[in-house]
Design a protein around this motif. Structure first.
Motif, mmCIF file in Angstrom:
data_model
loop_
_atom_site.group_PDB
_atom_site.id
_atom_site.type_symbol
_atom_site.label_atom_id
_atom_site.label_comp_id
_atom_site.label_asym_id
_atom_site.label_seq_id
_atom_site.Cartn_x
_atom_site.Cartn_y
_atom_site.Cartn_z
ATOM 1 N N GLU A 273 32.531 46.774 41.140
ATOM 2 C CA GLU A 273 32.925 46.027 42.336
ATOM 3 C C GLU A 273 32.303 46.565 43.624
ATOM 4 N N GLU B 14 26.613 35.543 31.190
ATOM 5 C CA GLU B 14 27.469 36.053 32.272
ATOM 6 C C GLU B 14 28.929 36.114 31.823
ATOM 7 N N LEU C 228 31.190 39.519 31.685
ATOM 8 C CA LEU C 228 32.467 39.652 32.387
ATOM 9 C C LEU C 228 33.612 39.948 31.419
ATOM 10 N N ARG D 15 31.625 25.731 35.735
ATOM 11 C CA ARG D 15 30.185 25.807 35.462
ATOM 12 C C ARG D 15 29.836 25.330 34.059
ATOM 13 N N THR E 202 38.788 35.684 38.438
ATOM 14 C CA THR E 202 38.541 34.400 39.097
ATOM 15 C C THR E 202 37.127 33.909 38.797
ATOM 16 N N LYS E 203 36.156 34.811 38.868
ATOM 17 C CA LYS E 203 34.768 34.440 38.583
ATOM 18 C C LYS E 203 34.630 33.979 37.132
ATOM 19 N N LYS F 112 39.114 39.460 41.352
ATOM 20 C CA LYS F 112 37.836 38.793 41.637
ATOM 21 C C LYS F 112 37.068 38.494 40.353
ATOM 22 N N LEU F 113 37.029 39.478 39.441
ATOM 23 C CA LEU F 113 36.315 39.265 38.179
ATOM 24 C C LEU F 113 36.993 38.190 37.340
ATOM 25 N N HIS G 235 36.106 30.513 36.698
ATOM 26 C CA HIS G 235 35.216 29.513 37.294
ATOM 27 C C HIS G 235 34.048 29.202 36.359
ATOM 28 N N LEU G 236 33.471 30.257 35.785
ATOM 29 C CA LEU G 236 32.348 30.054 34.857
ATOM 30 C C LEU G 236 32.790 29.263 33.631
#
Length: 159
Positions: free
Chosen positions: A113, A63, A67, A27, A18-19, A15-16, A22-23
């Motif tokens: 998490e 962010e 991460l 983004r 993937t985030k 999850k981290l 994405h950033l």
């Protein structure tokens, strides 16, 4: 000073990652486009769109740094190390709330998490701290701002 180690399940790690991806891809590109458009409007000294986009860019970069640091300092919870004899990181615990006579089920995860809406509680939370190391049949008392909660450990399973 040594950095705090972040405990993650394999699912939490994914999850981290993937985030973060994405950033970095979606983004960052979106905000760069917003900045470009705002510059095209002319004088940036009084351009609120430009200021908003620059603020968002700073937030995204912060962010991303957070991460990346978390991932650099992460330790994956080895599923082979997750037992069912005592409550530990990565296991799922069924508890009985002795005051309200209701059953609750939580997965114990690292603080990075934790998500109470998904019934994932941190090993650093008051309930997590109280039940870590406990066996089936144990009754624990948890000090919380609202008072003392009492739980009985009913079952310990792997995630």
């Amino acid at each position: 000073m040594a950095e705090k180690q972040i405990m993650l399940t394999l699912e939490g790690l994914k999850k981290l990652e993937t985030k973060l991806e994405h950033l970095k891809t979606v983004r960052r590109t979106d905000v760069a486009e917003r900045i470009k458009q705002a510059i095209e409007f002319g004088d940036i000294s009084e351009n609120s769109e430009y200021e908003d986009a620059k603020n968002e860019q700073a937030f995204i970069e912060g962010e991303i740094m957070t991460l990346e640091k978390m991932l650099r300092n992460s330790k994956i919870i080895d599923e082979g190390d997750i037992g069912t004899d005592v409550v530990s990181l990565g296991c799922t615990v069924k508890l009985k709330d002795l005051e309200f006579d209701e059953d609750l089920q939580y997965t114990i995860v690292g603080s990075a998490e934790a998500d109470p809406t998904e019934f994932k509680i941190s090993n650093e939370s008051p309930v997590g701290q109280a039940i870590i190391g406990q066996k089936v049949g144990s009754v624990v008392e948890v000090n919380v701002p609202a008072g003392i909660l009492k739980y009985e450990v009913l079952e310990i399973t792997r995630q």
